[in-house]
Enzyme design. Structure first.
Site, short mmCIF file in Angstrom:
data_model
loop_
_atom_site.label_atom_id
_atom_site.label_comp_id
_atom_site.label_asym_id
_atom_site.label_seq_id
_atom_site.Cartn_x
_atom_site.Cartn_y
_atom_site.Cartn_z
N GLY A 150 -20.77 -36.56 4.70
CA GLY A 150 -19.57 -35.74 4.55
C GLY A 150 -19.30 -34.83 5.74
O GLY A 150 -18.64 -33.79 5.60
N LYS A 174 -24.21 -46.70 13.94
CA LYS A 174 -25.21 -47.31 13.05
C LYS A 174 -24.52 -48.12 11.97
O LYS A 174 -23.42 -47.79 11.51
CB LYS A 174 -26.13 -46.24 12.44
N ASP A 175 -25.18 -49.20 11.56
CA ASP A 175 -24.72 -49.95 10.40
C ASP A 175 -24.75 -49.05 9.19
O ASP A 175 -25.53 -48.08 9.13
CB ASP A 175 -25.69 -51.11 10.11
N ASP A 176 -23.93 -49.39 8.19
CA ASP A 176 -24.08 -48.73 6.91
C ASP A 176 -25.40 -49.24 6.31
O ASP A 176 -25.74 -50.41 6.49
CB ASP A 176 -22.91 -49.08 5.99
N GLU A 177 -26.10 -48.38 5.60
CA GLU A 177 -27.43 -48.81 5.09
C GLU A 177 -27.30 -49.85 3.99
O GLU A 177 -28.29 -50.49 3.63
CB GLU A 177 -28.23 -47.59 4.60
N LYS A 233 -52.26 -40.26 -8.77
CA LYS A 233 -52.22 -39.95 -10.21
C LYS A 233 -51.65 -38.56 -10.46
O LYS A 233 -50.93 -38.32 -11.41
CB LYS A 233 -53.64 -39.99 -10.78
N GLY A 250 -17.05 -41.30 7.25
CA GLY A 250 -15.70 -40.97 6.81
C GLY A 250 -15.00 -39.98 7.73
O GLY A 250 -13.78 -40.05 7.92
C1 LIG Z 1 -27.34 -38.72 2.86
S1 LIG Z 1 -27.67 -38.83 4.56
C2 LIG Z 1 -27.08 -40.46 5.03
C3 LIG Z 1 -25.69 -40.47 5.50
C4 LIG Z 1 -25.11 -41.85 5.62
O1 LIG Z 1 -25.81 -42.82 5.80
C5 LIG Z 1 -23.69 -42.04 5.49
O2 LIG Z 1 -23.26 -43.19 5.44
C6 LIG Z 1 -22.78 -40.88 5.44
O3 LIG Z 1 -21.45 -41.29 5.49
P1 LIG Z 1 -20.28 -40.21 5.55
O4 LIG Z 1 -19.02 -41.01 5.39
O5 LIG Z 1 -20.49 -39.27 4.41
O6 LIG Z 1 -20.35 -39.53 6.86
#
Ligand SMILES: CSCCC(=O)C(=O)COP(=O)(O)O
Length: 422
Positions: free
Chosen positions: A349, A167-170, A92, A372
């Site tokens: 980034g 890792k996979d993209d989330e 709360k 990227g």
């Molecule tokens: C905000 S932390 C998670 C970073 C992530 O999962 C990601 O896909 C970052 O991708 P980028 O191309 O910016 O390296």
């Protein structure tokens, strides 16, 4: 003897009596009606009553008045799990004016109910056989709408570039083109093929998604098909789901925690939960082997002091007393346990020109992570991985990136594209 978990809050108010406010929290979130009770009842309620530990009043750089308030909550009030703790200390209260949960201290009895990361930083290093440098992770990008051959191709190129983890993209969920079962199979085949060329082991963190009730089953299936790591969107499912997955005896692979949704909790100075609690202490307690979070350098920026606080929460030794039966006399004995460290993964980034800054702030206890910055390399994905490995080598050797790049064309091209920040 009573034991307590302690919460620290920052509360902003121009006029409040912060002492009264603190007492109100201590009572309101524990026994509730303390002030209205007869003396005898008050005494019997004492073990359940929250305690005001500290109230420190101050003003911020904008001249706004605030107090840091510390309250101790009796462990006897809540079960030994993260949902019960969070609802107690900030349920709360999270909706009651300008107040932010800044820190949590877990009592030893509370902590003793958690096993923490199953692999942790050292376990992940052992699986990969890499102990002498920061690790490198790359992220699948542009995977929605692609079929399995396209995914395999992207995986293979990343692997050839010399990354340690992929890792996979989330945002890659169960979908007809690349369902988890098939994804694991083709990607692990590609990992094996790449290993024949690179001689390097690789972990693939496949995104575990779908209904909560099916997650453990999915994870066990992924592991039985050869998956050697998992990615998990912890905040959309909750910390206790991570804890259950991490503690599951048949989920025998490291879990990487993604911070998706974290921006709804930590950035405001006036509301929410601090980054070091959310992405540091609680992730480690719940069993994340690797934790992703925004860095101070890239595209999604977190202030450096918050980043360092997360780092500290993930890596610092947390010796804890716990009770166990010796087996000889049957009496409980105090022992010492430490939660394994979670690998910090500052992300978003990231490009090779930022590597010296990452290593300056995190040392070798870090995973350099990029999507990227790998795939967008002017010479392609494979070169993208190489450029990062070269940047890591340069930073470890203390050689300025531009000097190292004069003899490494992939790093040179990355610097031409994105520059260097040293
Ligand atoms: C905000 S932390 C998670 C970073 C992530 O999962 C990601 O896909 C970052 O991708 P980028 O191309 O910016 O390296």
């Amino acid at each position: 003897m009573n034991s307590y978990c302690t919460a620290t809050y920052r509360c902003y108010d121009e006029n409040a009596d912060f002492g009264k406010k603190a007492a109100g929290i201590a009572v309101g979130l524990t026994v509730g009606s303390w002030t209205d009770l007869p003396e005898a009842k008050k005494a019997s309620m004492q073990p359940y009553l929250g305690q005001v530990v500290d109230v420190a009043e101050s003003r911020n750089e904008l001249g706004e008045r605030y107090a840091d308030i510390r309250i101790a909550y009796p462990d006897v009030n809540f079960s030994r799990d993260i949902p019960a703790l969070l609802v107690t200390v900030f349920g709360k209260l999270s909706m009651d004016g300008r107040i932010k949960l800044m820190d949590l201290h877990f009592s030893d009895p509370f902590l003793s109910a958690f096993s923490g990361p199953k692999f942790g930083m050292e376990g992940v290093r052992s699986l990969l056989g890499v102990h002498d440098r920061p690790l490198l992770m790359s992220i699948f990008k542009s995977v929605i709408g692609h079929d399995l051959p396209a995914l395999r191709e992207q995986f293979y190129k990343q692997a050839l570039g010399g990354v340690d983890l992929i890792k996979d993209d989330e945002i890659l969920f169960e979908n007809p083109l690349t369902p988890l079962e098939k994804r694991v199979k083709v990607c692990m085949e590609a990992a094996k093929q790449a290993e024949e060329t690179t001689g390097q082991k690789l972990l693939y963190a496949v995104n575990l998604t779908g209904p909560t009730s099916k997650l453990a089953e999915q994870a066990v299936k992924a592991v039985s098909l050869g998956a050697n790591a998992l990615l998990f969107n912890v905040l959309s499912y909750g910390f206790d789901t991570l804890r259950e997955l991490s503690a599951h005896p048949d989920i025998t692979v490291p879990i990487a925690a993604h911070p998706a949704l974290a921006g709804a909790y930590y950035p405001s100075p006036y509301h929410g939960i601090s980054a070091s609690v959310l992405l540091g202490k609680l992730m480690r307690l719940a069993g994340a082997d690797l934790v992703l979070f925004p860095s101070p350098y890239g595209s999604v920026v977190m202030p450096k002091e918050e980043n360092m606080a997360i780092r500290h929460a993930l890596l610092t030794d947390q010796p804890r007393d716990y009770l166990h039966s010796s087996g000889n006399d049957g009496e409980p004995h105090a022992g010492r346990l430490t939660l394994a460290k979670s690998f910090p993964v500052p992300s978003a980034g990231i490009h090779p020109g930022l590597v010296p800054l990452i290593l300056r702030d995190f040392g070798q206890e870090v995973v350099v992570n990029a999507g990227g910055g790998v795939h967008g390399h002017p010479m392609g994905t494979e070169a993208g991985g190489r450029a990062f490995r070269q940047a890591i080598q340069a930073a470890l050797s203390g050689v300025p990136l531009r000097d190292y790049a004069s003899e490494h064309e992939e790093l040179h091209a990355a610097i031409e594209a994105w520059g260097v920040r040293e």
